[in-house]
Write a protein that holds these residues in place. Structure first.
Motif, mmCIF file in Angstrom:
data_model
loop_
_atom_site.group_PDB
_atom_site.id
_atom_site.type_symbol
_atom_site.label_atom_id
_atom_site.label_comp_id
_atom_site.label_asym_id
_atom_site.label_seq_id
_atom_site.Cartn_x
_atom_site.Cartn_y
_atom_site.Cartn_z
ATOM 1 N N VAL A 31 0.880 -1.165 0.000
ATOM 2 C CA VAL A 31 0.000 0.000 0.000
ATOM 3 C C VAL A 31 0.919 1.216 0.000
ATOM 4 O O VAL A 31 1.716 1.399 0.914
ATOM 5 N N LEU A 32 0.833 2.013 -1.045
ATOM 6 C CA LEU A 32 1.764 3.120 -1.237
ATOM 7 C C LEU A 32 1.405 4.378 -0.471
ATOM 8 O O LEU A 32 2.274 5.196 -0.176
ATOM 9 N N LYS A 33 0.126 4.532 -0.146
ATOM 10 C CA LYS A 33 -0.288 5.731 0.585
ATOM 11 C C LYS A 33 -1.640 5.470 1.243
ATOM 12 O O LYS A 33 -2.382 4.581 0.833
ATOM 13 N N ALA A 34 -1.927 6.255 2.255
ATOM 14 C CA ALA A 34 -3.252 6.176 2.881
ATOM 15 C C ALA A 34 -4.283 6.651 1.864
ATOM 16 O O ALA A 34 -4.034 7.596 1.111
ATOM 17 N N THR A 35 -5.407 5.975 1.825
ATOM 18 C CA THR A 35 -6.460 6.331 0.869
ATOM 19 C C THR A 35 -7.692 6.829 1.621
ATOM 20 O O THR A 35 -7.864 6.526 2.806
ATOM 21 N N TRP A 39 -11.535 0.574 1.384
ATOM 22 C CA TRP A 39 -11.731 -0.338 0.255
ATOM 23 C C TRP A 39 -11.066 0.158 -1.030
ATOM 24 O O TRP A 39 -11.166 -0.482 -2.063
ATOM 25 N N ASP A 40 -10.352 1.288 -0.968
ATOM 26 C CA ASP A 40 -9.646 1.768 -2.152
ATOM 27 C C ASP A 40 -8.494 0.841 -2.549
ATOM 28 O O ASP A 40 -8.037 0.854 -3.686
ATOM 29 N N ALA A 76 -7.932 -4.978 7.389
ATOM 30 C CA ALA A 76 -9.330 -5.248 7.726
ATOM 31 C C ALA A 76 -9.797 -6.431 6.891
ATOM 32 O O ALA A 76 -9.702 -6.403 5.665
ATOM 33 N N ALA A 77 -10.245 -7.480 7.555
ATOM 34 C CA ALA A 77 -10.806 -8.646 6.867
ATOM 35 C C ALA A 77 -12.319 -8.526 6.963
ATOM 36 O O ALA A 77 -12.884 -8.509 8.049
ATOM 37 N N SER A 78 -12.958 -8.418 5.814
ATOM 38 C CA SER A 78 -14.410 -8.275 5.771
ATOM 39 C C SER A 78 -14.976 -9.364 4.883
ATOM 40 O O SER A 78 -14.541 -9.544 3.756
ATOM 41 N N PHE A 79 -15.938 -10.093 5.399
ATOM 42 C CA PHE A 79 -16.594 -11.151 4.651
ATOM 43 C C PHE A 79 -18.002 -10.678 4.368
ATOM 44 O O PHE A 79 -18.766 -10.416 5.291
ATOM 45 N N GLN A 80 -18.317 -10.536 3.093
ATOM 46 C CA GLN A 80 -19.577 -9.881 2.749
ATOM 47 C C GLN A 80 -20.149 -10.392 1.446
ATOM 48 O O GLN A 80 -19.470 -11.034 0.658
ATOM 49 N N GLU A 81 -21.436 -10.087 1.264
ATOM 50 C CA GLU A 81 -22.104 -10.382 0.012
ATOM 51 C C GLU A 81 -21.588 -9.424 -1.052
ATOM 52 O O GLU A 81 -21.003 -8.391 -0.754
#
Length: 108
Positions: A31-35, A39-40, A76-81
């Motif tokens: 990750v090169l920079k804060a976004t 989710w970016d 962040a691990a997010s499990f989603q539809e």
């Protein structure tokens, strides 16, 4: 495997060799920079089969910072539809360290 969803200006990924672990390769995400939005820059894995109400889903992954890196951050691990609602079943934040750490998550 993983699909990285990111503008190249925000991050990238590559396969790297690993020694001393129960796996020989890993995907390194940079990750090169804060976004503006978390989710970016995201790694996406889709399931092979449908998940039905009442199913238990177990997910494991290994994580660490890059060797010699002084960078810090959270994953962040997010499990989603999928679209259009993106309803989340489980959201967990993990802070990587210099040592490999196995993360086990599950949800029903």
């Amino acid at each position: 495997g993983f699909n990285l969803l990111a503008d190249k200006a925000n991050g990238g990924s590559e396969t790297v060799a690993v020694t001393g672990q129960p796996f020989a390769q890993a995907t390194r995400f940079t990750v090169l920079k804060a976004t503006p939005q978390p989710w970016d820059v995201q790694a996406l894995i889709t399931t092979q089969d449908d998940i039905r109400k009442g199913d238990r889903v177990n997910v494991s992954f290994w994580i660490r910072t890059a060797p010699g890196s002084s960078a810090s951050g959270k994953v962040a691990a997010s499990f989603q539809e999928g679209a259009p609602d993106y309803k989340s079943f489980r959201y967990e934040t993990v802070t990587p360290t210099a040592d490999w750490k196995k993360v086990d998550l599950s949800f029903v």
